[in-house]
Scaffold this motif. Structure first.
Motif, PDB file in Angstrom:
ATOM      1  N   GLN A   1      12.289   4.735  -4.281  1.00 54.79           N
ATOM      2  CA  GLN A   1      11.531   5.893  -5.053  1.00 54.79           C
ATOM      3  C   GLN A   1      10.050   5.240  -4.990  1.00 54.79           C
ATOM      4  O   GLN A   1       8.628   5.590  -5.298  1.00 54.79           O
ATOM      5  N   ILE A   2       9.389   5.679  -3.848  1.00 50.56           N
ATOM      6  CA  ILE A   2       8.232   5.540  -2.784  1.00 50.56           C
ATOM      7  C   ILE A   2       7.678   6.066  -2.598  1.00 50.56           C
ATOM      8  O   ILE A   2       8.233   7.331  -1.609  1.00 50.56           O
ATOM      9  N   GLU A   3       6.614   6.743  -2.962  1.00 47.47           N
ATOM     10  CA  GLU A   3       6.235   8.354  -2.382  1.00 47.47           C
ATOM     11  C   GLU A   3       6.177   8.865  -1.254  1.00 47.47           C
ATOM     12  O   GLU A   3       6.643   9.658  -0.838  1.00 47.47           O
ATOM     13  N   THR A   4       5.273   7.946  -0.662  1.00 53.16           N
ATOM     14  CA  THR A   4       5.707   7.803   1.143  1.00 53.16           C
ATOM     15  C   THR A   4       6.919   8.149   1.968  1.00 53.16           C
ATOM     16  O   THR A   4       6.584   9.155   2.796  1.00 53.16           O
ATOM     17  N   ASP A   5       7.444   6.796   0.572  1.00 55.76           N
ATOM     18  CA  ASP A   5       8.823   7.680   2.110  1.00 55.76           C
ATOM     19  C   ASP A   5       9.454   8.259   1.828  1.00 55.76           C
ATOM     20  O   ASP A   5      10.072   9.378   2.791  1.00 55.76           O
ATOM     21  N   LEU A   6       9.394   8.606   0.342  1.00 52.44           N
ATOM     22  CA  LEU A   6      11.118   9.988  -0.185  1.00 52.44           C
ATOM     23  C   LEU A   6       9.651  10.947   1.114  1.00 52.44           C
ATOM     24  O   LEU A   6      11.056  11.995   0.991  1.00 52.44           O
ATOM     25  N   GLY A   7       8.161  11.314   1.165  1.00 47.44           N
ATOM     26  CA  GLY A   7       7.860  12.518   1.099  1.00 47.44           C
ATOM     27  C   GLY A   7       8.383  12.499   2.789  1.00 47.44           C
ATOM     28  O   GLY A   7       8.596  13.518   3.560  1.00 47.44           O
TER      29      GLY A   7
ATOM     30  N   PHE B   1       1.072  -1.333   0.353  1.00 46.82           N
ATOM     31  CA  PHE B   1      -0.307  -0.295  -0.425  1.00 46.82           C
ATOM     32  C   PHE B   1       0.426   1.198  -0.209  1.00 46.82           C
ATOM     33  O   PHE B   1       0.168   2.244  -0.601  1.00 46.82           O
ATOM     34  N   ARG B   2       2.247   1.633   0.067  1.00 44.52           N
ATOM     35  CA  ARG B   2       2.776   2.213   0.536  1.00 44.52           C
ATOM     36  C   ARG B   2       3.427   2.865  -1.095  1.00 44.52           C
ATOM     37  O   ARG B   2       3.947   3.832  -1.948  1.00 44.52           O
ATOM     38  N   CYS B   3       3.280   1.542  -2.040  1.00 47.88           N
ATOM     39  CA  CYS B   3       4.222   1.189  -3.527  1.00 47.88           C
ATOM     40  C   CYS B   3       2.510   1.859  -4.073  1.00 47.88           C
ATOM     41  O   CYS B   3       3.237   2.949  -5.268  1.00 47.88           O
TER      42      CYS B   3
ATOM     43  N   VAL C   1      16.881  10.162   3.905  1.00 51.61           N
ATOM     44  CA  VAL C   1      16.655  10.613   1.760  1.00 51.61           C
ATOM     45  C   VAL C   1      17.416   9.440   0.311  1.00 51.61           C
ATOM     46  O   VAL C   1      16.720   9.238   0.641  1.00 51.61           O
ATOM     47  N   LYS C   2      18.255   8.707   1.362  1.00 46.78           N
ATOM     48  CA  LYS C   2      19.552   7.946   0.401  1.00 46.78           C
ATOM     49  C   LYS C   2      18.868   6.807   0.201  1.00 46.78           C
ATOM     50  O   LYS C   2      18.344   6.262  -0.898  1.00 46.78           O
ATOM     51  N   HIS C   3      18.325   5.729   1.092  1.00 47.67           N
ATOM     52  CA  HIS C   3      17.495   4.588   1.110  1.00 47.67           C
ATOM     53  C   HIS C   3      15.851   5.029   0.633  1.00 47.67           C
ATOM     54  O   HIS C   3      16.007   4.289  -0.429  1.00 47.67           O
ATOM     55  N   ALA C   4      15.204   6.542   0.602  1.00 43.85           N
ATOM     56  CA  ALA C   4      14.378   6.472  -0.154  1.00 43.85           C
ATOM     57  C   ALA C   4      13.664   6.945  -1.197  1.00 43.85           C
ATOM     58  O   ALA C   4      13.115   6.292  -2.878  1.00 43.85           O
TER      59      ALA C   4
END
Length: 921
Positions: A586-592, A402-404, A579-582
C-alpha cells in the motif's frame, strides 16, 4: 591496596577555561567529585589545574577494593609523616581521624587531598559515617577530591550540596566542546585542523577526551584531505577501537558481552523494552555492572541511559560479527513491535526499517501519516533515523522512506530543510550533503526534476569532498534516473554504470538494486532489450535482500519486456505479481507504477475498458507527482483514443500541454493523430452509471425530457417491440389521447433528429425502427455498455472468457441519475441482481483456483455495486486475512461498519472484531 602516587608532568598540562572557572570555587568546597568512565580526562583536568594554580596536594590511587577507613587514614598519615604501618595499627580509628586532621592543619594553604578510583571504596555503613564526618572536619584550606567511574552511594552528597560545599563534575561537564578541541589541536598539539574537522571530531567522539587524543595520534602525519575522510573509513583494528577493546570490553565478564552488543543496536537503553525482549535477564543489574566496569553511559533528562556513540558504533560492528545479521534483524523486529505496543511510532518505524521488514515499515508509516502533522516527519529525514540504529544510513533508507511519505506531506518539509541548509552549508559538509539529497528527492517526487538534478549534484560533490562512498553511489544512481526521465539516454547509462560499479565494489545493496533497475528500464525502452531483462532479473535478486517492497519495479520491467516481445501471457504473470506485491504494501508510488503497467498490458491485449480503469487509478495515485502524472495521463490519452473517446482524450491532452509548458518539461512529446473528415462515426450510448450519448467525438445533449424518456424506454427494453399506445401509456399516462399522441410524435421526431442530424425521413432511421405497427430500438450501429453487459449475461459460454471486461462494464446502476422512472426500476434491479450472481460465481472460481488478487478485485466491485450487503464484506475480510493482509482487512472492516451499522443501523461491529481477533491468533 591503596598507593600514593602521581607526579604531575609539565608537558601534559591542558587549560580548560570553563572547567577551571568551576574549580576556582574550591575555597568554599569540602568535596569535589569527578565521575565519568575511562578516558574522559579526569586526571588530566585535576593535574593541570593543580599545576596551573600551584596548589599543594596529596594524590592517592585505588587499584583494588578499599574495605576499611583505617587503611585510608593510615596511608595518608604514612605519606604525610613517614610513620611505619605497625606504629598506626594500635591507634583507635577516632585517633587516626584526629591525627590526619592535625597533620592537615599544618599544611600550606590551599591543600588538596585527592583519591582516584573512588568506585573501589567498599566500606561498611559505620565507616561511611566516619568518612563523612572526616570530610566535614577538614580544615577550611583543605579540599577533598574524589575521582572515579562512580561515587559510592553512602557518601553524603545532598547535605553538602545544600550547604554549597560540594562541586560535582560528570562526563557531560568533562566532554570537550568545539572551543576545547580547537584549543587542544591548535595550541597544545600545534596541528591546524579545519572547522569541519573540529565539528566532525566533536560529532564522532561526543567530546570523549581519549577518543580525541587517539584521533590526533592517528591523523597527525596525514594531509588535511585524508584527515577529513578519517571518520568515514575507521576500522575495528584502528587505535581508537583497540583502546575500547583493551581498556573496557576485555575487562567485562563474558555474560555481559552479548547484552552490550544488543545495547549497541538501540539509540537508548530503554529498560522497559529490554526487560520485555530479555525477560530472563536482570537489566538493571546489567546496566549497573556495565557502568561499574567503565562502559561509558550517558543519561538523558529522563534518566534513560545510552552508550557513548563511538562505543556504540564499534560495538555494532562487533555485533555484526558475533551475532550475525539475521539475529540482529530479529532483535530489531522484536523491539519495533514492543515500541508499537507503546504507541511510540517513530521508534517502532526505525527498528522496523533496521529489521528489513519493508511491509511492516510501510504499515507503520501509514499509521503515522494519519496521526501526525507534516512538520513532525522532519525528524525522519533530518538524521534522526540514522541516530536510532547504525544500520540506518541515509544511503539505505532514502529509497523506501521517501516512497512512503505522500508528496503533499513531504513538500511541506522543503522550507524547514532550507533553513537547516542555511545553518550547516558552510560548516558541516556531512550534514549538508544529506540535506541536499533529501531536498532533491522531495523535488523529484514533486515533479521538479531540474531542481532535483541540481541538488543531487550538490550532494554528490560534497560526498566526494569527504569521501562518503555510499552517498556518492546513491546520488550518482539518482542522477541516472533523473536523466532517464528527461530522455538523456547516454548520460543516464553512463551514470547508472558508474553507480553500479561503486555499489558492487563496496557492497551497497540498495544502490546496486536501483542502478540495475535504471539500466534495465533504459535497455527495455530502447536499447538491448534482452540485456534489459537480465538487469531486471538481477535487480529482483538484490531487492529481495535489501528492500522487498521495491521489487515491484523490476517486476514491471520484466512485464514490459514480455509485452514488447509479444509474450502477453508471460507479461501478465509478472505484472500480476507486481500488482499483488504493491497492494500488499500500500505504498502510493508503487501502486501507481504497477497499475500503469497493468493498464498498458490491458491496452496491448485489446481490453480497453480495463486499461482505462487501471490507468485512471494510476492517475489518481500520481496526482501530486506532477511529472509522473503527465506520463500516466499521456498513456490515458492513448487508451481513450483506442475506443474513440477522442474528445475526452483531447481535453486531457490540452491540459497536459499546459502543465508541460508551465513546468518546462521539454522532453515530454505528444502524438496527435489526424482525424479524417467525412468518416461515418459510430453512436456511443452510455446507460450504466451516468447517462452519456455521443456521435463520434461530439457529445449530444437531449434537452427535451420526453425525447430522453422515450430513448430510455426503447433502449432498455430493446428485446421487445412497442405499439404507440403502449408507449403513450408509459410516458404520458395522465394526458388526453389526442394530446398524448401529439406529445409522442414531437418526442419521437426530436429524438431521431438529435441522433441522426442528417436524417430526412423517420422511416429511414438506423436506430429507431417502425414495422408498420410497432416501434423498436436497433443496436447494430451503436456502442452501448448496457447492451454489451446484457449480451454477456445472456451468453453463459462467453461469460467465462469475458468476465474481466464484464467487471469493467458495470460503471454504475442502470441510468442511476433517474431513480424514479417506473419503467426503469424493475429492469435496474434485475440487471443488478444478475450481475451480482455472476460476480459470486466468479469470486468462488477465482478463490478455488487461488487467483486471490483477481478475487479481491471482484470483492471490491461487489461492495461497490451493493455496499449494504453484509456477507460481501465478511467474505472479503476472511480472504484478506488468509493472506496476512491485515491492514487492508481493517480498511474493509471500517467500511462495513460505516455502511451496515452506522447507515442501516444493523449491528455488525462485534462480529467483525471477533473475526479479526480469531484470525490474528
Amino acid at each position: 591496596m591503596m598507593i600514593s602516587t602521581i607526579e604531575i608532568n609539565e608537558n601534559n598540562l591542558l587549560v580548560r577555561k570553563n572547567l577551571f572557572l568551576k574549580l576556582d570555587s574550591f575555597h568554599s568546597k569540602k568535596l569535589i567529585t569527578l565521575t565519568a568512565g575511562n578516558g574522559f580526562g579526569k586526571r588530566t583536568l585535576i593535574s593541570s589545574y593543580l599545576k596551573h594554580n600551584n596548589i599543594h596536594y596529596t594524590w592517592f590511587t585505588l587499584q583494588s577494593p578499599l574495605t576499611t577507613l583505617q587503611e585510608f587514614l593510615s596511608t595518608i598519615i604514612m605519606h604525610l609523616e613517614s610513620i611505619q604501618q605497625n606504629q598506626l595499627e594500635t591507634l583507635p580509628i577516632n585517633q587516626q581521624v584526629d591525627e590526619v586532621i592535625n597533620l592537615l592543619l599544618k599544611k600550606k594553604d590551599p591543600y588538596w587531598l585527592i583519591l582516584e578510583g573512588c568506585e573501589h571504596i567498599q566500606f561498611e555503613n559505620h565507616h561511611f559515617s566516619l568518612l563523612n564526618s572526616f570530610i566535614d572536619r577538614l580544615p577550611n584550606h583543605v579540599t577533598c577530591v574524589f575521582l572515579g567511574k562512580r561515587l559510592p552511594n553512602k557518601i553524603t552528597q545532598s547535605k553538602w550540596k545544600m550547604q554549597g560545599k560540594l562541586l560535582s563534575i560528570n562526563s557531560e561537564d568533562l566532554a570537550f566542546n568545539k572551543e576545547d578541541i580547537k584549543y587542544l589541536f591548535h595550541s597544545i598539539y600545534q596541528l591546524q585542523i579545519s572547522d569541519f574537522e573540529i565539528e566532525r571530531t566533536l560529532q564522532e567522539t561526543e567530546g570523549w577526551a581519549a577518543g580525541i587524543a587517539l584521533y590526533y595520534e592517528a591523523v597527525k602525519e596525514l594531509p588535511s584531505i585524508d584527515r577529513e575522510q578519517f571518520w568515514n573509513h575507521i576500522k575495528t583494528g584502528d587505535d581508537i577501537y583497540q583502546y575500547i577493546t583493551n581498556e573496557i570490553i576485555e575487562e567485562l565478564p563474558h555474560h555481559l558481552h552479548e547484552f552490550l552488543y544488543y545495547c549497541s543496536l538501540c539509540r537508548t537503553i530503554d529498560k522497559e523494552i529490554f526487560i520485555e525482549v530479555f525477560p530472563n535477564l536482570s537489566v538493571h543489574e546489567a546496566i549497573h555492572e556495565l557502568e561499574d566496569k567503565g562502559v561509558i553511559m550517558i543519561y538523558d533528562a529522563n534518566g534513560t541511559p545510552r552508550l557513548h556513540e563511538l562505543f556504540r558504533r564499534y560495538l555494532y560492528k562487533k555485533a555484526l560479527i558475533e551475532l550475525g545479521e539475521e539475529k540482529i534483524q530479529i532483535f530489531h523486529g522484536q523491539v519495533s513491535l514492543t515500541f508499537l505496543k507503546k504507541y511510540q511510532f517513530f521508534n517502532a518505524l526505525s527498528h522496523s526499517l533496521a529489521s528489513g521488514n519493508a511491509q511492516k515499515t510501510a504499515e507503520i508509516m501509514n499509521l503515522m501519516i494519519d496521526r501526525y502533522e507534516p512538520e513532525h516527519f522532519l525528524q525522519l529525514i533530518d538524521g534522526w533515523l540514522e541516530s536510532i540504529s547504525p544500520s540506518l544510513d541515509l544511503s539505505m533508507t532514502s529509497l523506501l522512506i521517501f516512497r512512503c511519505i505522500p508528496v503533499k506531506l513531504s513538500e511541506r518539509l522543503i522550507d524547514p530543510l532550507l533553513l537547516l541548509l542555511k545553518k550547516f552549508e558552510n560548516v558541516n559538509p556531512a550534514i549538508t550533503l544529506n540535506i541536499y539529497h533529501r531536498l532533491a528527492t522531495i523535488y523529484f517526487y514533486k515533479g521538479e526534476l531540474k531542481k532535483a538534478i541540481i541538488d543531487y549534484n550538490n550532494s554528490l560533490n560534497l560526498a566526494k569532498q569527504i569521501d562518503n562512498r555510499p552517498m556518492i553511489a546513491l546520488n550518482t544512481s539518482m542522477l541516472a534516473q533523473m536523466y532517464r526521465f528527461i530522455k538523456n539516454k547516454e548520460k543516464s547509462i553512463s551514470l547508472a554504470k558508474k553507480a553500479l560499479l561503486l555499489a558492487e565494489k563496496d557492497g551497497y545493496d540498495h544502490t546496486q538494486m536501483h542502478s540495475l533497475w535504471n539500466l534495465s528500464e533504459i535497455m527495455v525502452d530502447g536499447g538491448d532489450i534482452h540485456l534489459g531483462k537480465r538487469f531486471a532479473m538481477e535487480s529482483i535478486d538484490v531487492s529481495l535482500k535489501c528492500d522487498d517492497a521495491a521489487v515491484i519495479y523490476p517486476y514491471c520491467t520484466i512485464s514490459k519486456y514480455y509485452r514488447k516481445t509479444n509474450q502477453l501471457d508471460k507479461s501478465f504473470q509478472w505484472v500480476e505479481k507486481a500488482v499483488k506485491h504493491a497492494e500488499k504494501y500500500q505504498i502510493e508510488t508503487d501502486l501507481g507504477w504497477a497499475y500503469t503497467e497493468l493498464a498498458l498490458w490491458y491496452k496491448d491485449n485489446q481490453q480497453f475498458e480495463l486499461a482505462e480503469q487501471y490507468i485512471k487509478k494510476a492517475e489518481e495515485l500520481f496526482k501530486s507527482f506532477r511529472h509522473h502524472n503527465c506520463i500516466v495521463r499521456l498513456h490515458l490519452v492513448d487508451i481513450l483514443r483506442e475506443f474513440n473517446k477522442n474528445e475526452e482524450a483531447q481535453k486531457i491532452l490540452d491540459d497536459i500541454k499546459k502543465t508541460v509548458k508551465k513546468y518546462d518539461y521539454g522532453w515530454i512529446t505528444f502524438y496527435e493523430p489526424k482525424i479524417e473528415p467525412g468518416i461515418d462515426e459510430k453512436l456511443t450510448l452510455k446507460l450504466l452509471g451516468s447517462f452519456e450519448i455521443k456521435v463520434g467525438r461530439k457529445q449530444i445533449k437531449i434537452s427535451r425530457k420526453s425525447s430522453k424518456r422515450l430513448l430510455f424506454l426503447l433502449a432498455t427494453q430493446y428485446k421487445r417491440r412497442w405499439s404507440k399506445e403502449e408507449i403513450i401509456g408509459k410516458l404520458f399516462p395522465d394526458e388526453d389521447e389526442e394530446i398524448a399522441s401529439n406529445y409522442f410524435n414531437v418526442a419521437l421526431s426530436y429524438l431521431r433528429k438529435e441522433l441522426e442530424p442528417d436524417l430526412k425521413k423517420g422511416r429511414d432511421s438506423k436506430y429507431i425502427k417502425y414495422d408498420g405497427s410497432h416501434y423498436y430500438f436497433v443496436y447494430e450501429n451503436i456502442d452501448c455498455d448496457f447492451k454489451k453487459l446484457n449480451d454477456l449475461l445472456d451468453d453463459p459460454i462467453n461469460t467465462n472468457t469475458s468476465l474481466e471486461t464484464y467487471i469493467q462494464l458495470y460503471s454504475g446502476d442502470l441510468l442511476e441519475e433517474y431513480p424514479y422512472e417506473d419503467f426503469l426500476i424493475e429492469k435496474r434491479d434485475e440487471l443488478k441482481s444478475d450481475y451480482l450472481d455472476v460476480l459470486k460465481k466468479l469470486v468462488k472460481e477465482s478463490e478455488g483456483n487461488r487467483k486471490l488478487e483477481q478475487s479481491y478485485q471482484i470483492y471490491e466491485k461487489m461492495i461497490q455495486v451493493d455496499p449494504f450487503e453484509e456477507q460481501f464484506y465478511l467474505n472479503y475480510i476472511k480472504s484478506l486475512l488468509k493472506t496476512g493482509q491485515r491492514n487492508k482487512a481493517h480498511q474493509i472492516a471500517n467500511k462495513a461498519i460505516q455502511y451496515i451499522e452506522v447507515e442501516l443501523g444493523i449491528p455488525i461491529q462485534s462480529e467483525i472484531e471477533s473475526l479479526l481477533t480469531i484470525k490474528s491468533k
